[in-house]
Motif scaffolding. Structure first.
Motif, PDB file in Angstrom:
ATOM      1  N   GLU A 105       0.685  -1.227   0.066  1.00  0.00           N
ATOM      2  CA  GLU A 105      -0.042  -0.007  -0.216  1.00  0.00           C
ATOM      3  C   GLU A 105       0.916   1.120   0.008  1.00  0.00           C
ATOM      4  OE1 GLU A 105      -0.327  -2.443   2.081  1.00  0.00           O
ATOM      5  OE2 GLU A 105      -2.148  -3.267   1.261  1.00  0.00           O
ATOM      6  N   ALA A 106       1.981   1.161   0.844  1.00  0.00           N
ATOM      7  CA  ALA A 106       2.888   2.386   0.910  1.00  0.00           C
ATOM      8  C   ALA A 106       3.591   2.475  -0.478  1.00  0.00           C
ATOM      9  CB  ALA A 106       3.698   2.203   2.036  1.00  0.00           C
ATOM     10  N   LYS A 107       3.891   1.380  -1.020  1.00  0.00           N
ATOM     11  CA  LYS A 107       4.794   1.562  -2.505  1.00  0.00           C
ATOM     12  C   LYS A 107       3.677   2.054  -3.641  1.00  0.00           C
ATOM     13  CE  LYS A 107       7.908  -2.204  -1.572  1.00  0.00           C
ATOM     14  NZ  LYS A 107       8.419  -3.361  -1.983  1.00  0.00           N
ATOM     15  N   LEU A 108       2.428   1.632  -3.396  1.00  0.00           N
ATOM     16  CA  LEU A 108       1.504   2.228  -4.402  1.00  0.00           C
ATOM     17  C   LEU A 108       1.294   3.588  -4.285  1.00  0.00           C
ATOM     18  CD1 LEU A 108      -1.235  -0.438  -4.178  1.00  0.00           C
ATOM     19  CD2 LEU A 108       0.161   0.071  -6.244  1.00  0.00           C
ATOM     20  N   THR A 109       1.275   4.204  -3.003  1.00  0.00           N
ATOM     21  CA  THR A 109       1.118   5.790  -2.852  1.00  0.00           C
ATOM     22  C   THR A 109       2.471   6.412  -3.343  1.00  0.00           C
ATOM     23  OG1 THR A 109      -0.115   5.212  -0.675  1.00  0.00           O
ATOM     24  CG2 THR A 109       0.912   7.370  -1.271  1.00  0.00           C
ATOM     25  N   LEU A 110       3.449   5.908  -3.215  1.00  0.00           N
ATOM     26  CA  LEU A 110       4.555   6.403  -3.582  1.00  0.00           C
ATOM     27  C   LEU A 110       4.642   6.287  -5.160  1.00  0.00           C
ATOM     28  CD1 LEU A 110       7.229   4.907  -0.958  1.00  0.00           C
ATOM     29  CD2 LEU A 110       6.631   7.332  -1.338  1.00  0.00           C
ATOM     30  N   PHE A 111       4.216   5.336  -5.890  1.00  0.00           N
ATOM     31  CA  PHE A 111       4.392   5.112  -7.138  1.00  0.00           C
ATOM     32  C   PHE A 111       3.284   6.080  -7.710  1.00  0.00           C
ATOM     33  CE2 PHE A 111       2.723   3.134 -11.170  1.00  0.00           C
ATOM     34  CZ  PHE A 111       4.026   3.071 -11.850  1.00  0.00           C
ATOM     35  N   ARG A 112       2.173   6.569  -7.350  1.00  0.00           N
ATOM     36  CA  ARG A 112       1.270   7.384  -7.827  1.00  0.00           C
ATOM     37  C   ARG A 112       2.016   8.862  -7.651  1.00  0.00           C
ATOM     38  NH1 ARG A 112      -2.502   3.967  -5.168  1.00  0.00           N
ATOM     39  NH2 ARG A 112      -4.022   3.070  -6.483  1.00  0.00           N
ATOM     40  N   ALA A 113       2.566   9.114  -6.393  1.00  0.00           N
ATOM     41  CA  ALA A 113       3.165  10.426  -6.303  1.00  0.00           C
ATOM     42  C   ALA A 113       4.391  10.729  -7.244  1.00  0.00           C
ATOM     43  CB  ALA A 113       3.427  10.509  -4.823  1.00  0.00           C
ATOM     44  N   TYR A 114       5.197   9.685  -7.477  1.00  0.00           N
ATOM     45  CA  TYR A 114       6.547   9.933  -8.212  1.00  0.00           C
ATOM     46  C   TYR A 114       6.709   9.413  -9.409  1.00  0.00           C
ATOM     47  CZ  TYR A 114       8.186  11.784  -3.272  1.00  0.00           C
ATOM     48  OH  TYR A 114       8.457  12.200  -2.207  1.00  0.00           O
ATOM     49  N   CYS A 115       5.762   8.654  -9.917  1.00  0.00           N
ATOM     50  CA  CYS A 115       5.929   8.010 -11.296  1.00  0.00           C
ATOM     51  C   CYS A 115       4.858   8.245 -12.088  1.00  0.00           C
ATOM     52  CB  CYS A 115       6.310   6.428 -10.949  1.00  0.00           C
ATOM     53  SG  CYS A 115       7.680   6.243 -10.039  1.00  0.00           S
ATOM     54  N   GLN A 116       3.961   9.088 -12.073  1.00  0.00           N
ATOM     55  CA  GLN A 116       2.883   9.218 -12.967  1.00  0.00           C
ATOM     56  C   GLN A 116       2.693  10.802 -13.261  1.00  0.00           C
ATOM     57  OE1 GLN A 116      -0.849   7.677 -10.651  1.00  0.00           O
ATOM     58  NE2 GLN A 116      -0.095   5.676 -11.381  1.00  0.00           N
ATOM     59  N   CYS A 117       3.754  11.640 -13.127  1.00  0.00           N
ATOM     60  CA  CYS A 117       3.733  12.888 -13.430  1.00  0.00           C
ATOM     61  C   CYS A 117       3.867  13.194 -14.902  1.00  0.00           C
ATOM     62  CB  CYS A 117       4.934  13.792 -12.596  1.00  0.00           C
ATOM     63  SG  CYS A 117       6.471  13.155 -12.953  1.00  0.00           S
ATOM     64  N   PHE A 118       4.816  12.628 -15.532  1.00  0.00           N
ATOM     65  CA  PHE A 118       4.887  12.919 -17.072  1.00  0.00           C
ATOM     66  C   PHE A 118       4.679  14.212 -17.377  1.00  0.00           C
ATOM     67  CE2 PHE A 118       3.218   8.375 -17.368  1.00  0.00           C
ATOM     68  CZ  PHE A 118       4.409   7.719 -17.413  1.00  0.00           C
ATOM     69  N   TYR A 119       5.642  15.075 -16.856  1.00  0.00           N
ATOM     70  CA  TYR A 119       5.664  16.489 -17.312  1.00  0.00           C
ATOM     71  C   TYR A 119       5.565  17.024 -18.561  1.00  0.00           C
ATOM     72  CZ  TYR A 119       7.417  21.414 -16.419  1.00  0.00           C
ATOM     73  OH  TYR A 119       7.247  22.831 -16.433  1.00  0.00           O
ATOM     74  N   THR A 120       4.611  17.752 -18.852  1.00  0.00           N
ATOM     75  CA  THR A 120       4.229  18.300 -20.180  1.00  0.00           C
ATOM     76  C   THR A 120       3.936  17.156 -21.200  1.00  0.00           C
ATOM     77  OG1 THR A 120       6.578  18.413 -20.974  1.00  0.00           O
ATOM     78  CG2 THR A 120       5.838  20.278 -19.712  1.00  0.00           C
ATOM     79  N   CYS A 121       3.432  15.905 -20.830  1.00  0.00           N
ATOM     80  CA  CYS A 121       3.138  15.154 -21.788  1.00  0.00           C
ATOM     81  C   CYS A 121       2.029  15.439 -22.712  1.00  0.00           C
ATOM     82  CB  CYS A 121       2.767  13.797 -20.816  1.00  0.00           C
ATOM     83  SG  CYS A 121       1.250  13.886 -19.908  1.00  0.00           S
ATOM     84  N   GLN A 122       1.270  16.107 -22.585  1.00  0.00           N
ATOM     85  CA  GLN A 122       0.121  16.784 -23.110  1.00  0.00           C
ATOM     86  C   GLN A 122       0.492  17.516 -24.464  1.00  0.00           C
ATOM     87  OE1 GLN A 122       0.814  17.687 -20.006  1.00  0.00           O
ATOM     88  NE2 GLN A 122       0.054  19.597 -19.698  1.00  0.00           N
TER      89      GLN A 122
END
Length: 215
Positions: A105-122
């Motif tokens: 659960e903690a790893k999932l929270t960290l993954f969502r916070a740090y690995c899903q940003c994709f800065y300027t992907c739009q």
């Protein structure tokens, strides 16, 4: 500060205005940190005349980082996607090393916070299929590494089981949110650009939601 002009002559006029403003207000530009990039229309001219600031030639570059996004003279997004892929790899390795003993659960929270940003992907409109595939694979592997899953397990399966959005879902979400903000902006120029039928960005956004641009 960014100056945009459709011609070298226009750019020189803009720089003259900046020079005059600096003289009137006791300011001085750092010419060493000033750069110029030319976006060619088609083949473009063979020779690009020099541009001067305070009598010093402005350095011409092939790419430039603006607000964290890498712009290139050919207007392709491969370099910026590679920047984000590398950043994702660094963040993933850091999480896997520091939080190896945490709960799922903690790893999932960290993954969502740090690995899903994709800065300027739009803004990733003009890129190769290999560049898209590279960052998508990096995202999948980041989750596998953090959760200590087998290398060749199904990516769609692991994300579905954990109720975590895959790469395509994240891109569609970011594109939709950005498009909504642009089309509802108070700035008339932004609204007109978003609805222009010849604009490549709305075409890309529509293709993302039809699933034509990510296969």
């Amino acid at each position: 500060m960014v100056l945009l002009s459709p011609s070298i002559r226009g750019l020189r006029r803009l720089l003259n205005i900046c020079e005059q403003y600096a003289r009137d207000h006791g300011l001085k530009y750092n010419v060493k940190k000033t750069q110029m990039m030319v976006f060619r229309a088609g083949k473009g001219p063979e020779r690009i005349p020099s541009v001067f600031l305070d009598g010093v030639p402005v350095e011409r570059v092939a790419q430039f980082r603006y607000l964290g996004h890498i712009l290139t003279e050919d207007l392709r997004d491969n370099q910026d996607m590679e920047r984000e892929r590398r950043a994702l790899s660094v963040r993933c390795n850091m999480l896997a090393r520091r939080f190896a003993r945490c709960s799922s659960e903690a790893k999932l929270t960290l993954f969502r916070a740090y690995c899903q940003c994709f800065y300027t992907c739009q803004l990733w409109v003009n890129c190769t299929a290999s560049a898209r595939s590279s960052i998508r694979v990096q995202y999948n592997n980041a989750y596998r590494i953090l959760m200590k899953l087998p290398k060749y397990c199904s990516a769609s399966g692991i994300f579905a089981d954990a109720k975590v959005p895959d790469y395509f879902a994240i891109i569609r979400s970011r594109v939709a949110a950005f498009w909504f903000r642009i089309r509802n902006s108070q700035n008339e120029i932004l609204r007109v650009c978003s609805e222009c039928p010849e604009n490549r960005i709305p075409k890309y956004w529509l293709a993302v939601h039809r699933g034509n641009n990510h296969k």
